[in-house]
Structure formats: C-alpha cells, structure tokens
Design a protein around this motif. Structure first.
Motif, PDB file in Angstrom:
ATOM      1  N   PRO A  93       0.816  -1.220   0.000  1.00  9.78           N
ATOM      2  CA  PRO A  93       0.000   0.000   0.000  1.00  9.78           C
ATOM      3  C   PRO A  93       0.845   1.263   0.000  1.00  9.78           C
ATOM      4  O   PRO A  93       1.967   1.286   0.524  1.00  9.78           O
ATOM      5  CB  PRO A  93      -0.787  -0.120   1.300  1.00  9.78           C
ATOM      6  N   VAL A  95       1.114   5.462   0.965  1.00  7.83           N
ATOM      7  CA  VAL A  95       0.689   6.380   2.012  1.00  7.83           C
ATOM      8  C   VAL A  95       1.015   7.800   1.565  1.00  7.83           C
ATOM      9  O   VAL A  95       2.093   8.057   1.015  1.00  7.83           O
ATOM     10  CB  VAL A  95       1.411   6.064   3.341  1.00  7.83           C
ATOM     11  N   GLY A 190      -2.850  10.223   4.951  1.00  5.51           N
ATOM     12  CA  GLY A 190      -3.876   9.254   4.594  1.00  5.51           C
ATOM     13  C   GLY A 190      -3.266   8.027   3.958  1.00  5.51           C
ATOM     14  O   GLY A 190      -2.154   8.071   3.433  1.00  5.51           O
ATOM     15  N   ALA A 191      -4.005   6.928   4.004  1.00 10.19           N
ATOM     16  CA  ALA A 191      -3.558   5.666   3.423  1.00 10.19           C
ATOM     17  C   ALA A 191      -4.245   5.432   2.089  1.00 10.19           C
ATOM     18  O   ALA A 191      -5.450   5.653   1.955  1.00 10.19           O
ATOM     19  CB  ALA A 191      -3.861   4.513   4.377  1.00 10.19           C
ATOM     20  N   SER A 193      -4.582   2.535   0.748  1.00  7.51           N
ATOM     21  CA  SER A 193      -5.133   1.182   0.747  1.00  7.51           C
ATOM     22  C   SER A 193      -6.642   1.207   0.971  1.00  7.51           C
ATOM     23  O   SER A 193      -7.212   2.219   1.363  1.00  7.51           O
ATOM     24  CB  SER A 193      -4.454   0.353   1.847  1.00  7.51           C
ATOM     25  N   GLN A 195      -8.110  -0.525   3.238  1.00  4.60           N
ATOM     26  CA  GLN A 195      -8.319  -0.602   4.681  1.00  4.60           C
ATOM     27  C   GLN A 195      -7.233   0.190   5.386  1.00  4.60           C
ATOM     28  O   GLN A 195      -6.156   0.417   4.837  1.00  4.60           O
ATOM     29  CB  GLN A 195      -8.274  -2.065   5.142  1.00  4.60           C
ATOM     30  N   ARG A 196      -7.511   0.597   6.607  1.00  7.66           N
ATOM     31  CA  ARG A 196      -6.510   1.330   7.373  1.00  7.66           C
ATOM     32  C   ARG A 196      -5.322   0.427   7.714  1.00  7.66           C
ATOM     33  O   ARG A 196      -5.474  -0.786   7.859  1.00  7.66           O
ATOM     34  CB  ARG A 196      -7.116   1.879   8.657  1.00  7.66           C
ATOM     35  N   THR A 205      -8.189   6.263   5.405  1.00 12.37           N
ATOM     36  CA  THR A 205      -7.857   6.038   4.002  1.00 12.37           C
ATOM     37  C   THR A 205      -8.268   7.252   3.170  1.00 12.37           C
ATOM     38  O   THR A 205      -9.070   8.086   3.606  1.00 12.37           O
ATOM     39  CB  THR A 205      -8.566   4.795   3.459  1.00 12.37           C
ATOM     40  N   LYS A 207     -10.084   7.111   0.584  1.00  6.64           N
ATOM     41  CA  LYS A 207     -11.510   6.938   0.315  1.00  6.64           C
ATOM     42  C   LYS A 207     -12.344   7.522   1.446  1.00  6.64           C
ATOM     43  O   LYS A 207     -13.339   8.220   1.211  1.00  6.64           O
ATOM     44  CB  LYS A 207     -11.833   5.448   0.149  1.00  6.64           C
ATOM     45  N   GLU A 208     -11.942   7.221   2.677  1.00  6.06           N
ATOM     46  CA  GLU A 208     -12.668   7.744   3.838  1.00  6.06           C
ATOM     47  C   GLU A 208     -12.649   9.265   3.868  1.00  6.06           C
ATOM     48  O   GLU A 208     -13.551   9.902   4.423  1.00  6.06           O
ATOM     49  CB  GLU A 208     -12.042   7.228   5.128  1.00  6.06           C
ATOM     50  N   THR A 215      -7.772   3.913  -4.852  1.00  3.69           N
ATOM     51  CA  THR A 215      -6.797   3.183  -4.045  1.00  3.69           C
ATOM     52  C   THR A 215      -5.435   3.360  -4.682  1.00  3.69           C
ATOM     53  O   THR A 215      -5.322   3.544  -5.897  1.00  3.69           O
ATOM     54  CB  THR A 215      -7.122   1.680  -3.950  1.00  3.69           C
TER      55      THR A 215
END
Length: 292
Positions: A93, A95, A190-191, A193, A195-196, A205, A207-208, A215
């Motif tokens: 992933p 970051v 933020g990530a 991926s 998922q966190r 993330t 997306k969040e 992604t």
C-alpha cells in the motif's frame, strides 16, 4: 522464482519469504533469481520465454503487468496472453505523507490549502510513469488541485527532499515511509489502501477522506508462463493457499509494510490481472505519460 527487482527491495523480500515457505509446502527446491530492469518488465519478459513445464514462476509486480505495457513500446510480452496467474500474494500500500512544516494534517486540509495556493505545493515521485506518479496524478484529478510533480530516480531520494522541505508531499509505499513517520520526519495524511494500516500509519484512508473509488496499492502475484498444465497450476495454487493462510506469513508481510492478500482460484487471479491491465491503461492514457 524470478523477481524483476534487485535484492533487498520489497518485492524481493516477499519473494524470498514465499520461496522458503513454498519449498516446505511442496518439497521442491525453489531458487530466487533476480532479473531487475525496466520496472520489472525485463523479468516478466524472461518469464514469457520460459518453459511451460512448471519449472519457472515469477512473483510479478503490478507495474510490470498492468502499467508498463501501456508506457513502453518495447516490453517483450503480452500481459493478457503470455501468463497464467496462480494467485495474489499481497499488496504494497501507498501512504500520502508531508513535510511536518506543511500546514495540513489530513486530506481535506491538503485539498483546501492546494486550492488556495495553486502551484505552490510540490509532490515527489519515484520516477515518471511509476505508480507513485500515476496514482498521485489520479488523486489530483479527483481532488481538482494543482500540485507540481517532481520526479526522482527511486523513492529514497524523493522522500529525502520531502523530509528536507524541498518538496511538500509524496505518495509512497508504507514500507518506505513507515520508519520516517515513526521518527517524526514525515507526517502521514492518509492511506491509499482499501483498509486502514497498523501502528503509526493508522490514518484514515483516502476513500474515507472524500476521494471516491481511489486506491493506491501495488499488488504482487505469483505467475507461470502461459501453457502450464492445469494440474500444475492447481498444485501451485494449493501450495500458495496453504502458505498465505498461515499467521506467520501474514505477520511477516505486515512487518515490512505489506498487506496479506489471496485469490479464491487461479481463474479469479487471471480475471483480476486483466481488469487491472484495462484500468491502468486508462490511467496511463489520462496521464499522458509515454516512455518510448
């Protein structure tokens, strides 16, 4: 087991972990052979020309399979015809990180600051056409911001300049950024991926934080050349399933900043390969990147 990158890089580390475990599961002797060059494409070209008797496999990196064929005219393979997927192994992933002096602490603040100061922020990448470049261009497109791209040869040099404040931000792998975030030299925003992530990289993330359908990960997939008998493919998949299902292997992946991932069947992995090839072809087309 071929690897398209030099010893010591994340893909090579995972390949050696995997080879060790697969040797135990199958009773076979598995030798890891590094064939670096052209972002993994030289190794994948070698796989395409290998015997289809199950004696040669490759831990393939997403960029070699899905992005490089759209950027380079000279890759010696067809990703949709020359390979037989065995199964996914894991994700690396990405970051989003910044120099701590940049006055933002999350994606919303980054977007607001970039819109208020168009062209003032800069982003490092590990090179033109790399995933860190292409994914960041997608981020900027989704967010509607003007951030200046600064390409480097590899992630280390770019992240060094982000730490120094010469460059504002970077979208790079968790494996590369984790120790720098831990030491306080970089701030995680933020990530990339789905998922966190764990520990110091446990940020919401992208997306969040309002970047939909986005992604930023590179996947690793175990592959044979096309034409390997189904019985051998099924044998390889079963061995991979046994290895990837162990807690020890999952934990070892996480220690290097990778996320465990698996396929339900070789066919599912093949279908995913083709969908990723199409998706990244569109990303490359939008980016306008072509490396000859």
């Amino acid at each position: 087991m071929l690897v398209g990158f030099p010893p010591g890089q994340a893909t090579d580390i995972v390949a050696r972990m995997l080879a060790e475990k697969l040797a135990v599961a199958t009773g076979d002797t598995i030798i890891v052979e590094n064939k670096p060059g052209q972002g993994g494409s030289l190794g994948l070209g070698a796989l395409a020309k290998s015997p289809n008797d199950g004696s040669v496999m490759m831990l393939a990196h997403m960029s070699a399979v899905a992005t490089n064929p759209h950027m380079y005219k000279s890759v010696a393979y067809d990703s949709t015809k020359d390979f037989q997927a065995i199964g996914l192994v894991g994700d690396l992933p990405f970051v989003l990180v910044s120099n701590p002096a940049v006055p933002v602490r999350n994606v919303a603040e980054l977007i607001a600051y970039a819109k208020a100061n168009p062209g003032k922020l800069t982003n490092a990448s590990s090179g033109n056409g790399t995933v860190s470049h292409l994914a960041m261009e997608e981020f900027k497109r989704h967010a509607g911001v003007d951030i200046v791209h600064v390409p480097y040869q590899g992630s280390a040099r770019g992240l060094t300049d982000v730490m120094a404040g010469t460059v504002s931000i970077a979208l790079e792998t968790a494996a590369a950024t984790k120790p720098l975030v831990e030491s306080g030299k970089l701030r995680v925003l933020g990530a990339g991926s789905a998922q966190r992530l764990d520990g110091v990289l446990d940020a919401p993330t992208l997306k969040e934080q309002g970047i939909p359908d986005f992604t930023a990960v590179t996947w690793l997939m175990l592959m044979y050349p096309a034409g390997v008998p189904k019985s051998l493919v099924d044998r390889g998949f079963e061995a991979l399933r046994q290895v990837s299902g162990t807690q020890d292997f999952k934990d070892r992946l996480r220690t290097i900043g990778a996320l465990p991932r698996s396929s339900r069947s070789p066919q599912e992995a093949d279908d995913y390969l083709r969908s990723e090839y199409r998706y990244w072809g569109e990303v490359v087309k939008r980016s306008g990147v072509g490396l000859g």
